[in-house]
Motif scaffolding. Structure first.
Motif, PDB file in Angstrom:
ATOM      1  N   GLY A 135      81.649  39.234  47.070  1.00  0.00           N
ATOM      2  CA  GLY A 135      83.048  38.861  47.217  1.00  0.00           C
ATOM      3  C   GLY A 135      83.724  39.596  48.366  1.00  0.00           C
ATOM      4  N   VAL A 136      83.383  40.865  48.554  1.00  0.00           N
ATOM      5  CA  VAL A 136      83.932  41.610  49.693  1.00  0.00           C
ATOM      6  C   VAL A 136      83.332  41.089  50.996  1.00  0.00           C
ATOM      7  N   PHE A 137      82.032  40.770  50.988  1.00  0.00           N
ATOM      8  CA  PHE A 137      81.448  40.135  52.178  1.00  0.00           C
ATOM      9  C   PHE A 137      82.220  38.864  52.539  1.00  0.00           C
ATOM     10  N   ASP A 138      82.557  38.059  51.539  1.00  0.00           N
ATOM     11  CA  ASP A 138      83.340  36.848  51.797  1.00  0.00           C
ATOM     12  C   ASP A 138      84.695  37.198  52.416  1.00  0.00           C
ATOM     13  N   ALA A 139      85.348  38.231  51.874  1.00  0.00           N
ATOM     14  CA  ALA A 139      86.694  38.586  52.328  1.00  0.00           C
ATOM     15  C   ALA A 139      86.704  39.025  53.791  1.00  0.00           C
ATOM     16  N   VAL A 140      85.640  39.696  54.229  1.00  0.00           N
ATOM     17  CA  VAL A 140      85.604  40.177  55.616  1.00  0.00           C
ATOM     18  C   VAL A 140      84.773  39.260  56.510  1.00  0.00           C
ATOM     19  N   ARG A 141      84.357  38.114  55.950  1.00  0.00           N
ATOM     20  CA  ARG A 141      83.664  37.060  56.679  1.00  0.00           C
ATOM     21  C   ARG A 141      82.326  37.519  57.276  1.00  0.00           C
ATOM     22  N   VAL A 142      81.553  38.236  56.467  1.00  0.00           N
ATOM     23  CA  VAL A 142      80.176  38.548  56.853  1.00  0.00           C
ATOM     24  C   VAL A 142      79.336  37.301  56.596  1.00  0.00           C
ATOM     25  N   PRO A 143      78.645  36.767  57.610  1.00  0.00           N
ATOM     26  CA  PRO A 143      77.895  35.525  57.414  1.00  0.00           C
ATOM     27  C   PRO A 143      76.839  35.662  56.322  1.00  0.00           C
ATOM     28  N   GLU A 144      76.685  34.610  55.548  1.00  0.00           N
ATOM     29  CA  GLU A 144      75.688  34.583  54.483  1.00  0.00           C
ATOM     30  C   GLU A 144      74.296  34.885  55.029  1.00  0.00           C
ATOM     31  N   THR A 145      74.015  34.428  56.235  1.00  0.00           N
ATOM     32  CA  THR A 145      72.674  34.593  56.804  1.00  0.00           C
ATOM     33  C   THR A 145      72.357  36.043  57.162  1.00  0.00           C
ATOM     34  N   ASP A 146      73.360  36.900  57.255  1.00  0.00           N
ATOM     35  CA  ASP A 146      73.138  38.310  57.614  1.00  0.00           C
ATOM     36  C   ASP A 146      72.994  39.221  56.389  1.00  0.00           C
ATOM     37  N   ARG A 147      73.336  38.756  55.219  1.00  0.00           N
ATOM     38  CA  ARG A 147      73.543  39.666  54.100  1.00  0.00           C
ATOM     39  C   ARG A 147      72.259  40.284  53.570  1.00  0.00           C
ATOM     40  N   ASP A 148      71.187  39.532  53.525  1.00  0.00           N
ATOM     41  CA  ASP A 148      69.923  40.115  53.060  1.00  0.00           C
ATOM     42  C   ASP A 148      69.462  41.223  54.006  1.00  0.00           C
ATOM     43  N   LEU A 149      69.587  40.997  55.291  1.00  0.00           N
ATOM     44  CA  LEU A 149      69.194  42.015  56.269  1.00  0.00           C
ATOM     45  C   LEU A 149      70.063  43.260  56.123  1.00  0.00           C
ATOM     46  N   ILE A 150      71.364  43.087  56.042  1.00  0.00           N
ATOM     47  CA  ILE A 150      72.309  44.210  55.979  1.00  0.00           C
ATOM     48  C   ILE A 150      72.080  45.065  54.737  1.00  0.00           C
ATOM     49  N   THR A 151      71.813  44.425  53.605  1.00  0.00           N
ATOM     50  CA  THR A 151      71.699  45.145  52.333  1.00  0.00           C
ATOM     51  C   THR A 151      70.269  45.524  51.977  1.00  0.00           C
ATOM     52  N   GLY A 152      69.295  45.034  52.735  1.00  0.00           N
ATOM     53  CA  GLY A 152      67.905  45.263  52.359  1.00  0.00           C
ATOM     54  C   GLY A 152      67.456  44.395  51.204  1.00  0.00           C
ATOM     55  N   GLY A 153      68.221  43.332  50.934  1.00  0.00           N
ATOM     56  CA  GLY A 153      67.854  42.398  49.872  1.00  0.00           C
ATOM     57  C   GLY A 153      68.501  42.708  48.546  1.00  0.00           C
ATOM     58  N   ALA A 154      69.841  42.863  48.546  1.00  0.00           N
ATOM     59  CA  ALA A 154      70.541  43.202  47.303  1.00  0.00           C
ATOM     60  C   ALA A 154      70.350  42.141  46.229  1.00  0.00           C
ATOM     61  N   ARG A 155      70.364  40.886  46.608  1.00  0.00           N
ATOM     62  CA  ARG A 155      70.204  39.817  45.614  1.00  0.00           C
ATOM     63  C   ARG A 155      68.833  39.860  44.951  1.00  0.00           C
ATOM     64  N   GLN A 156      67.836  40.294  45.683  1.00  0.00           N
ATOM     65  CA  GLN A 156      66.474  40.354  45.148  1.00  0.00           C
ATOM     66  C   GLN A 156      66.174  41.716  44.523  1.00  0.00           C
ATOM     67  N   ASP A 157      67.153  42.619  44.498  1.00  0.00           N
ATOM     68  CA  ASP A 157      67.005  43.984  43.994  1.00  0.00           C
ATOM     69  C   ASP A 157      65.951  44.746  44.787  1.00  0.00           C
ATOM     70  N   THR A 158      65.880  44.473  46.094  1.00  0.00           N
ATOM     71  CA  THR A 158      64.998  45.241  46.963  1.00  0.00           C
ATOM     72  C   THR A 158      65.789  46.178  47.878  1.00  0.00           C
ATOM     73  N   GLY A 159      67.121  46.154  47.761  1.00  0.00           N
ATOM     74  CA  GLY A 159      67.936  47.171  48.409  1.00  0.00           C
ATOM     75  C   GLY A 159      67.928  48.420  47.535  1.00  0.00           C
ATOM     76  N   LEU A 160      68.843  49.332  47.795  1.00  0.00           N
ATOM     77  CA  LEU A 160      68.959  50.547  46.988  1.00  0.00           C
ATOM     78  C   LEU A 160      70.034  50.327  45.926  1.00  0.00           C
ATOM     79  N   CYS A 161      69.617  50.358  44.677  1.00  0.00           N
ATOM     80  CA  CYS A 161      70.554  50.235  43.554  1.00  0.00           C
ATOM     81  C   CYS A 161      70.161  51.276  42.527  1.00  0.00           C
ATOM     82  N   TYR A 162      71.117  52.098  42.123  1.00  0.00           N
ATOM     83  CA  TYR A 162      70.832  53.089  41.087  1.00  0.00           C
ATOM     84  C   TYR A 162      72.072  53.362  40.256  1.00  0.00           C
TER      85      TYR A 162
END
Length: 302
Positions: A135-162
């Motif tokens: 939702g914050v990505f949407d608010a600041v207009r971060v393109p959908e196509t960049d988000r996996d790269l930027i987060t390391g794959g947050a949707r797939q739980d391959t970024g850092l989550c703890y």
């Protein structure tokens, strides 16, 4: 004037800061007005309603027991985490230089080390945190196509989550509750049982007005770096908990969080003024330098 704006005025007048309020509806982050969205991005923090189907009590109960000795029951996952070691984790238990002792565990280890009911709470908080992040990505207009790269794959739980599970040891005097800092990642969703959270706002430390039935959300350095040159930059909120003192009949303060950020083996990214995405700095290097400035050692296993 919206209810949130009225609360904000009253909060400043009474030396308490009323944060903007949002909810997640059908997976989308919604503020009452665009002004509330702008204010949330400018402060770097806001409140989000706890979903009706989420009972946070098992999480807070775990906060009050994780540091206690396990005793004779080898299957007890509520206690004994101070001595456990958590060998599969690069984070684990930490005795900090402030009042906090904390347990940090990556999301893929929750089921292995934590009680089932606590894992269930954290997984639900993780899903909510992901929806808020996007939702914050949407608010600041971060393109959908960049988000996996930027987060390391947050949707797939391959970024850092703890999760970070905190016990504030009020018996330790002459220390901050938790030292003033900004979070390093993109977002932290906080569940707590007592007041104490303060924000550096317009040059002043202000206690945040508590809002029952809501999480507090912090936006962190990864968002600040990413958006600094964009038309709608995000603030990394500078926050703290001041020294807490024992009070008869009142348990120590507890909190649990879900954090999302880049992995330590990947770069932070930043958009330039033309909107092109570029590598900024290795996230581990960024985090090590920041930990040194705050006066504590970075995780030795990372």
């Amino acid at each position: 004037m919206t209810d949130t704006a009225q609360e904000a005025q009253q909060g400043r007048a009474g030396d308490r800061l009323a944060l903007p309020v949002a909810e997640v509806d059908a997976g989308a982050l919604r503020f009452a007005t665009s002004g509330d969205t702008e204010r949330a991005l400018g402060i770097g923090a806001f409140h989000v309603a706890v979903p009706e189907d989420l009972d946070v009590r098992p999480g807070l109960e775990f906060c009050r027991t994780f540091y206690q000795p396990r005793g004779d029951d080898p299957t007890d996952r509520h206690r004994g985490h101070r001595e456990h070691g958590h060998p599969a984790s690069k984070l684990g238990y930490e005795d900090r230089p402030d009042q906090v002792e904390q347990l940090q565990l990556e999301s893929f280890l929750w089921q292995e080390y934590l009680p089932d009911e606590v894992t269930a709470v954290l997984r639900r908080m993780r899903q909510l945190t992901l929806e808020i992040l996007y939702g914050v990505f949407d608010a600041v207009r971060v393109p959908e196509t960049d988000r996996d790269l930027i987060t390391g794959g947050a949707r797939q739980d391959t970024g850092l989550c703890y999760t970070t599970v905190n016990h504030y040891r009020s018996g330790l005097s002459d220390r901050a509750g938790i030292v003033e800092h900004s979070d390093s990642g993109f977002i932290t969703t906080i569940c707590t049982d007592q007041p104490g959270y303060e924000i550096l706002h317009e040059g002043r430390w202000l206690p945040v007005r508590e809002r029952p039935g809501h999480f507090t959300v912090n936006l962190g350095d990864a968002f600040r770096v990413l958006t600094r040159k964009l038309p709608r930059p995000v603030t990394a909120v500078y926050h703290r908990v001041p020294e807490l003192r024992p009070e008869a009949g009142v348990p120590d303060r507890s909190s649990c969080t879900v954090y999302m950020g880049p992995r330590y083996d990947m770069p932070l990214y930043q958009y330039d003024a033309e909107g092109n995405l570029r590598e900024y700095q290795n996230f581990r290097d960024f985090s090590v330098k920041k930990a040194g400035k705050l006066g504590y050692d970075f995780h030795s296993r990372v």
